[in-house]
Motif scaffolding. Structure first.
Motif, PDB file in Angstrom:
ATOM      1  N   MET A  60      28.102  42.713  48.054  1.00 53.74           N
ATOM      2  CA  MET A  60      28.879  42.168  46.941  1.00 53.74           C
ATOM      3  C   MET A  60      30.179  41.580  47.442  1.00 53.74           C
ATOM      4  O   MET A  60      30.719  42.007  48.459  1.00 53.74           O
ATOM      5  CB  MET A  60      29.197  43.262  45.918  1.00 53.74           C
ATOM      6  CG  MET A  60      28.031  43.705  45.079  1.00 53.74           C
ATOM      7  SD  MET A  60      28.557  44.800  43.721  1.00 53.74           S
ATOM      8  CE  MET A  60      29.168  46.212  44.643  1.00 53.74           C
ATOM      9  N   ASP A  61      30.679  40.599  46.709  1.00 50.25           N
ATOM     10  CA  ASP A  61      32.015  40.061  46.928  1.00 50.25           C
ATOM     11  C   ASP A  61      32.809  40.248  45.644  1.00 50.25           C
ATOM     12  O   ASP A  61      32.548  39.572  44.642  1.00 50.25           O
ATOM     13  CB  ASP A  61      31.961  38.581  47.306  1.00 50.25           C
ATOM     14  CG  ASP A  61      31.716  38.373  48.785  1.00 50.25           C
ATOM     15  OD1 ASP A  61      32.656  38.580  49.574  1.00 50.25           O
ATOM     16  OD2 ASP A  61      30.579  38.017  49.157  1.00 50.25           O
ATOM     17  N   LEU A  62      33.758  41.182  45.681  1.00 53.90           N
ATOM     18  CA  LEU A  62      34.577  41.485  44.520  1.00 53.90           C
ATOM     19  C   LEU A  62      36.046  41.338  44.880  1.00 53.90           C
ATOM     20  O   LEU A  62      36.474  41.760  45.961  1.00 53.90           O
ATOM     21  CB  LEU A  62      34.364  42.929  44.045  1.00 53.90           C
ATOM     22  CG  LEU A  62      32.949  43.457  43.852  1.00 53.90           C
ATOM     23  CD1 LEU A  62      32.999  44.953  43.532  1.00 53.90           C
ATOM     24  CD2 LEU A  62      32.246  42.705  42.740  1.00 53.90           C
ATOM     25  N   LEU A  63      36.817  40.750  43.975  1.00 53.04           N
ATOM     26  CA  LEU A  63      38.273  40.790  44.048  1.00 53.04           C
ATOM     27  C   LEU A  63      38.745  41.347  42.711  1.00 53.04           C
ATOM     28  O   LEU A  63      38.623  40.687  41.675  1.00 53.04           O
ATOM     29  CB  LEU A  63      38.869  39.406  44.311  1.00 53.04           C
ATOM     30  CG  LEU A  63      38.592  38.806  45.695  1.00 53.04           C
ATOM     31  CD1 LEU A  63      39.158  37.398  45.787  1.00 53.04           C
ATOM     32  CD2 LEU A  63      39.180  39.682  46.799  1.00 53.04           C
ATOM     33  N   LEU A  64      39.257  42.573  42.733  1.00 56.18           N
ATOM     34  CA  LEU A  64      39.607  43.292  41.517  1.00 56.18           C
ATOM     35  C   LEU A  64      41.118  43.411  41.430  1.00 56.18           C
ATOM     36  O   LEU A  64      41.734  44.293  42.028  1.00 56.18           O
ATOM     37  CB  LEU A  64      38.944  44.671  41.532  1.00 56.18           C
ATOM     38  CG  LEU A  64      37.417  44.655  41.759  1.00 56.18           C
ATOM     39  CD1 LEU A  64      36.870  46.080  41.846  1.00 56.18           C
ATOM     40  CD2 LEU A  64      36.710  43.858  40.660  1.00 56.18           C
ATOM     41  N   LEU A  65      41.725  42.490  40.680  1.00 59.71           N
ATOM     42  CA  LEU A  65      43.179  42.383  40.577  1.00 59.71           C
ATOM     43  C   LEU A  65      43.708  43.287  39.462  1.00 59.71           C
ATOM     44  O   LEU A  65      43.099  43.377  38.391  1.00 59.71           O
ATOM     45  CB  LEU A  65      43.594  40.948  40.280  1.00 59.71           C
ATOM     46  CG  LEU A  65      43.562  39.898  41.405  1.00 59.71           C
ATOM     47  CD1 LEU A  65      42.182  39.756  42.029  1.00 59.71           C
ATOM     48  CD2 LEU A  65      44.054  38.567  40.888  1.00 59.71           C
ATOM     49  N   SER A  66      44.842  43.917  39.722  1.00 59.88           N
ATOM     50  CA  SER A  66      45.434  44.774  38.704  1.00 59.88           C
ATOM     51  C   SER A  66      45.888  43.967  37.494  1.00 59.88           C
ATOM     52  O   SER A  66      45.766  44.427  36.357  1.00 59.88           O
ATOM     53  CB  SER A  66      46.629  45.535  39.279  1.00 59.88           C
ATOM     54  OG  SER A  66      47.266  46.299  38.279  1.00 59.88           O
ATOM     55  N   ASN A  67      46.408  42.766  37.736  1.00 61.34           N
ATOM     56  CA  ASN A  67      46.993  41.971  36.650  1.00 61.34           C
ATOM     57  C   ASN A  67      46.890  40.488  36.977  1.00 61.34           C
ATOM     58  O   ASN A  67      46.403  40.121  38.051  1.00 61.34           O
ATOM     59  CB  ASN A  67      48.455  42.363  36.443  1.00 61.34           C
ATOM     60  CG  ASN A  67      49.289  42.142  37.692  1.00 61.34           C
ATOM     61  OD1 ASN A  67      49.001  42.718  38.746  1.00 61.34           O
ATOM     62  ND2 ASN A  67      50.318  41.321  37.591  1.00 61.34           N
ATOM     63  N   GLY A  68      47.336  39.642  36.049  1.00 64.70           N
ATOM     64  CA  GLY A  68      47.195  38.202  36.230  1.00 64.70           C
ATOM     65  C   GLY A  68      48.351  37.531  36.931  1.00 64.70           C
ATOM     66  O   GLY A  68      48.169  36.569  37.669  1.00 64.70           O
ATOM     67  N   LYS A  69      49.575  38.011  36.707  1.00 66.29           N
ATOM     68  CA  LYS A  69      50.755  37.369  37.288  1.00 66.29           C
ATOM     69  C   LYS A  69      51.764  38.416  37.727  1.00 66.29           C
ATOM     70  O   LYS A  69      51.818  39.518  37.171  1.00 66.29           O
ATOM     71  CB  LYS A  69      51.435  36.437  36.272  1.00 66.29           C
ATOM     72  CG  LYS A  69      50.666  35.177  35.939  1.00 66.29           C
ATOM     73  CD  LYS A  69      51.473  34.318  34.968  1.00 66.29           C
ATOM     74  CE  LYS A  69      50.736  33.035  34.597  1.00 66.29           C
ATOM     75  NZ  LYS A  69      51.525  32.202  33.651  1.00 66.29           N
ATOM     76  N   VAL A  70      52.576  38.056  38.730  1.00 60.04           N
ATOM     77  CA  VAL A  70      53.739  38.859  39.107  1.00 60.04           C
ATOM     78  C   VAL A  70      54.967  37.963  38.986  1.00 60.04           C
ATOM     79  O   VAL A  70      54.851  36.751  38.787  1.00 60.04           O
ATOM     80  CB  VAL A  70      53.609  39.408  40.546  1.00 60.04           C
ATOM     81  CG1 VAL A  70      52.443  40.380  40.641  1.00 60.04           C
ATOM     82  CG2 VAL A  70      53.455  38.284  41.555  1.00 60.04           C
ATOM     83  N   ALA A  71      56.140  38.551  39.100  1.00 60.00           N
ATOM     84  CA  ALA A  71      57.384  37.794  38.962  1.00 60.00           C
ATOM     85  C   ALA A  71      57.413  36.621  39.931  1.00 60.00           C
ATOM     86  O   ALA A  71      57.094  36.767  41.115  1.00 60.00           O
ATOM     87  CB  ALA A  71      58.578  38.704  39.224  1.00 60.00           C
TER      88      ALA A  71
END
Length: 243
Positions: free
Chosen positions: A1-12
């Motif tokens: 599998m190829d997964l990228l599991l991001l906590s959120n959409g944007k940072v400062a």
């Protein structure tokens, strides 16, 4: 599998969604020769599905890819089968998970990602549904007949937007206390607290923890001292957890 599991959409400082992880996304899309990207925007409540799809398209505009919102497909199952990559937006996890079940999309997404190797990119709610269930989401359950089983790409539970903090004057439970409650009721499971600006990257049978801001990840298990995991760490062992 190829997964990228991001906590959120944007940072400062970011102006585009997923901007902090775009180098990682670009590497996966180039390596997998992605051309047809399907965006799943069902979690979005306070803006339109079209707008969220356009945001993703803008973030991926440096790549030679076509970006389509799954909500526009006459046959969503076929659209998943035809996708070279799947991007799942954040928003309300309960609404997202229930919609995927209602439309019969859980199985097709699992097959595409786990069997065919289609890259899966999620953030916030889109990351939480990669766990066996969505029971460690931060979101209010705003739909009736809520469904908790989800995609189960990873064996552990995920708490996105994790923050190790207390708020002065707030008398409710902290995030850590909520996670502890979950583990008391589900003692055989574990929870990864993924802070803002970070992500889990799965490639084949390997998994690493990455962060654009060097914030550590927290691994919780009942009756064990939490493990603090630094950015850049190989966390492949977590993929074989019996939880």
């Amino acid at each position: 599998m190829d997964l990228l599991l991001l906590s959120n959409g944007k940072v400062a400082g970011n102006t585009k969604v997923m901007e902090f992880a775009l180098p990682a996304i670009t590497e996966v899309f180039n390596r997998k020769k992605v051309k047809n990207v399907v965006v799943i925007p069902y979690a979005v409540i306070r803006s339109s599905h079209d707008d969220r799809t356009a945001m993703v398209a803008d973030s991926l505009s440096h790549l030679d890819v076509s970006v389509t919102g799954l909500h526009t497909a006459d046959d969503p199952v076929k659209a998943i089968r035809d996708a070279d990559a799947i991007v799942v937006s954040g928003g309300n996890t309960w609404v997202l998970n229930k919609t995927l079940h209602d439309l019969g999309l859980i199985g097709p997404i699992q097959h595409a990602v786990a069997k065919l190797g289609v890259p899966y990119i999620g953030w916030s709610a889109g990351t939480v549904i990669s766990a066996p269930t969505i029971r460690t989401t931060n979101d209010m359950c705003i739909v009736s007949a809520a469904i908790t089983p989800s995609l189960s790409f990873v064996p552990f539970q995920i708490n996105a937007h994790y923050i190790d903090a207390t708020i002065e004057g707030h008398m409710g439970e902290t995030r850590d206390e909520r996670i502890e409650e979950f583990l008391i009721v589900n003692p055989h499971q574990s929870v990864l607290g993924i802070p803002e600006g970070s992500w889990l990257a799965v490639s084949g049978d390997k998994m690493t923890y990455q962060a654009a801001n060097d914030k550590p990840m927290h691994w919780f298990k009942l009756n064990q001292e939490r493990k603090i995991i630094e950015a850049g760490s190989d966390v492949t062992e977590l993929l074989s957890l019996d939880c």
